[in-house]
Design an enzyme around this catalytic site. Structure first.
Site, PDB file in Angstrom:
ATOM      1  N   HIS A   1       0.847  -1.193   0.000  1.00  0.00           N
ATOM      2  CA  HIS A   1       0.000   0.000   0.000  1.00  0.00           C
ATOM      3  C   HIS A   1       0.882   1.242   0.000  1.00  0.00           C
ATOM      4  O   HIS A   1       1.831   1.343   0.777  1.00  0.00           O
ATOM      5  CB  HIS A   1      -0.903   0.022   1.247  1.00  0.00           C
TER       6      HIS A   1
ATOM      7  N   ASP B   1     -15.082   3.125   7.655  1.00  0.00           N
ATOM      8  CA  ASP B   1     -14.023   4.057   7.248  1.00  0.00           C
ATOM      9  C   ASP B   1     -14.503   4.981   6.132  1.00  0.00           C
ATOM     10  O   ASP B   1     -14.214   6.178   6.160  1.00  0.00           O
ATOM     11  CB  ASP B   1     -12.769   3.312   6.784  1.00  0.00           C
TER      12      ASP B   1
ATOM     13  N   ARG C   1     -14.257  13.255   7.945  1.00  0.00           N
ATOM     14  CA  ARG C   1     -12.969  13.877   8.326  1.00  0.00           C
ATOM     15  C   ARG C   1     -12.520  14.874   7.262  1.00  0.00           C
ATOM     16  O   ARG C   1     -11.961  15.928   7.580  1.00  0.00           O
ATOM     17  CB  ARG C   1     -11.899  12.792   8.512  1.00  0.00           C
TER      18      ARG C   1
ATOM     19  N   SER D   1      -7.759   4.189   9.696  1.00  0.00           N
ATOM     20  CA  SER D   1      -8.422   4.268   8.395  1.00  0.00           C
ATOM     21  C   SER D   1      -7.720   3.361   7.372  1.00  0.00           C
ATOM     22  O   SER D   1      -8.351   2.510   6.738  1.00  0.00           O
ATOM     23  CB  SER D   1      -8.407   5.728   7.928  1.00  0.00           C
TER      24      SER D   1
ATOM     25  N   LYS E   1      -8.787  -1.009   6.200  1.00  0.00           N
ATOM     26  CA  LYS E   1      -9.030  -1.448   4.819  1.00  0.00           C
ATOM     27  C   LYS E   1      -8.023  -2.527   4.414  1.00  0.00           C
ATOM     28  O   LYS E   1      -8.364  -3.491   3.748  1.00  0.00           O
ATOM     29  CB  LYS E   1      -8.907  -0.247   3.868  1.00  0.00           C
TER      30      LYS E   1
HETATM   31  N1  URA Z   1      -5.848   7.683   3.280  1.00  0.00           N
HETATM   32  C1  URA Z   1      -6.768   6.941   3.924  1.00  0.00           C
HETATM   33  O1  URA Z   1      -7.228   5.919   3.415  1.00  0.00           O
HETATM   34  N2  URA Z   1      -7.138   7.340   5.155  1.00  0.00           N
HETATM   35  C2  URA Z   1      -6.672   8.451   5.759  1.00  0.00           C
HETATM   36  O2  URA Z   1      -7.052   8.736   6.855  1.00  0.00           O
HETATM   37  C3  URA Z   1      -5.726   9.208   5.051  1.00  0.00           C
HETATM   38  C4  URA Z   1      -5.332   8.794   3.808  1.00  0.00           C
END
Ligand code: URA
Length: 434
Positions: free
Chosen positions: A82, A161, A168, A183, A187
């Site tokens: 990632h 999320d 957010r 967050s 995932k």
């Molecule tokens: N990318 C995400 O998936 N979450 C965040 O909080 C910031 C960047």
């Protein structure tokens, strides 16, 4: 339990329990807790950042708000990568086939470009026919058959999320390390992999620009991943200039294929080999990083990584001829050279401005529903540290629309800094956290 009491506790800096955090996340996901209470909670977290324990509870609640993949029927270790996002970052297209050419499965759930950053799905979709909208069954089937598949985020993965991140974004509560950690990791943990390699960017084009902050985020994510029993390694890498020489969706596919043929730019190759090397290490195919890098190089040299890329394109319904010739890729109608304004050394190629210039050309989107123009973008002929003469071509712009070209060029003017002194060398990979 009442949401207001939990918000009060967080506001006062008191530690929350797993039950309290789970109550909030569950209630918010099912619409029983309204946006204004979750917003207040997020702002309280911003001023009183959750502890590691609280971040673990948060990650867990967000993870279990949706579906978790079960790939236990796939006999190989499952490893993903990632990246926190950047400009010209196309490593996923390179490392997934390298790693999948060994006995490691690579389930990649990727994103789309937004703002100044590019997205893997947009790049893949520039290959005619390539389908990233797969069902779980199709995704799993691909992994069983060819060790690799790439698809988009679905609403079933960590839905808490998706809702919290949207909130957010509009309540100025993104920049909180425990919230970012929960967050991203909720995932990634939902992908059901055994290992994860993180590429945490810092610098001008990164979403966290400060190196120390990026290291802190990397440490949090590694620690959270480990607390969930996963093997996680994070590389903290420089995003002060675009990665590689091409920016733009179809252009980045071309450059990825060049790397898979052993003909890519050095910086992109270096980072790709390190990332795939670590993935092979986590996937237990390599016993050390040097061995992982060597095996990655071998997969490029013997053509197996390129063959795996071709198979992946075909399996996803794409035009596999792209591997042999780029004629099937969309091409922009016009091109324009962007020239150096004076003699000297290139001090900076501000990645953020470059990303915005590319987005203005049509490569990116302002909102997630905008469509992208796959054919447009840039080829950089010089990078930071190179000596240039006034009037020399710095980059070629590929475009379809004069107005967009003008807007893009205005951004490019602020992206380059040329001066008489040779800039200090900045390593691309600054730190590894494991
Ligand atoms: N990318 C995400 O998936 N979450 C965040 O909080 C910031 C960047």
């Amino acid at each position: 339990m009442r949401a207001v009491d939990i918000i009060y506790k967080k506001r006062e800096g008191q530690a929350l329990t797993q039950e309290e955090i789970s109550f909030l996340v569950k209630g918010f996901t099912s619409n029983e807790i309204p946006d204004y209470q979750m917003s207040a909670f997020l702002m309280a977290c911003f001023f009183n950042p959750p502890s590691f324990k609280e971040a673990t509870y948060l990650t867990k609640s967000m993870l279990y708000s949706g579906k978790i993949f079960d790939f236990s029927t796939i006999p190989f270790p499952k490893v993903d990568k990632h990246s926190t996002g950047g400009v010209g970052d196309k490593t996923s297209l390179i490392i997934a086939p390298i790693v999948a050419s060994y006995d490691v499965a690579v389930p990649m759930i990727s994103g789309r470009g937004l703002g100044h950053t590019g997205g893997t799905l947009d790049k893949l979709e520039s290959i005619p026919g390539f389908n990233v909208n797969l069902t779980f069954q199709e995704f799993e089937e691909n992994l069983k058959n060819i060790n690799v598949s790439m698809m988009g985020q679905t609403q079933e993965i960590a839905p808490a999320d998706a809702k919290m991140y949207a909130l957010r974004d509009v309540t100025a509560t993104v920049e909180c390390i425990p919230l970012i950690t929960a967050s991203i990791m909720s995932k990634k943990l939902a992908e059901g992999t055994d290992g994860l390699v993180l590429d945490v960017k810092f610098g001008d084009g990164a979403f966290i620009q400060d190196f120390k902050k990026a290291c802190e985020l990397a440490q949090w994510m590694v620690k959270i991943g480990k607390s969930f029993g996963k093997k996680v390694i994070a590389l903290v890498t420089n995003m002060d200039q675009p990665l590689g020489n091409k920016v733009g969706n179809s252009l980045e596919v071309e450059e990825s294929i060049d790397v898979l043929k052993g003909q890519g730019p050095k910086d992109l190759e270096e980072l790709s080999l390190k990332l795939s090397g670590y993935m092979l290490l986590l996937g237990k195919v390599a016993k050390s990083l040097p061995e992982g890098i060597k095996l990655s190089q071998k997969a490029i040299e013997n053509g197996k990584a390129l063959a795996k890329f071709k198979t992946m394109v075909k399996t996803h319904g794409g035009d596999e001829s792209v591997v042999d010739s780029f004629t099937c890729l969309p091409k922009a109608a016009y091109k324009q050279e962007f020239l150096a304004s004076k003699n000297g050394f290139i001090q900076k190629i501000q990645a953020k401005d470059m990303g915005l210039a590319a987005a203005l050309l049509g490569c990116g989107r302002n909102t997630i529903t905008d469509t992208v123009d796959s054919s447009v973008g840039f080829t950089l002929h010089q990078k930071v540290g190179d000596k240039v003469q006034k009037g020399e071509t710095l980059l070629t712009i590929y475009y379809n629309d004069e107005k967009k070209l003008a807007a893009s060029m205005a951004k490019l003017n602020t992206a380059y800094a040329i001066s008489q002194k040779r800039p200090r060398f900045q390593p691309l990979i600054r730190k590894v956290i494991s």
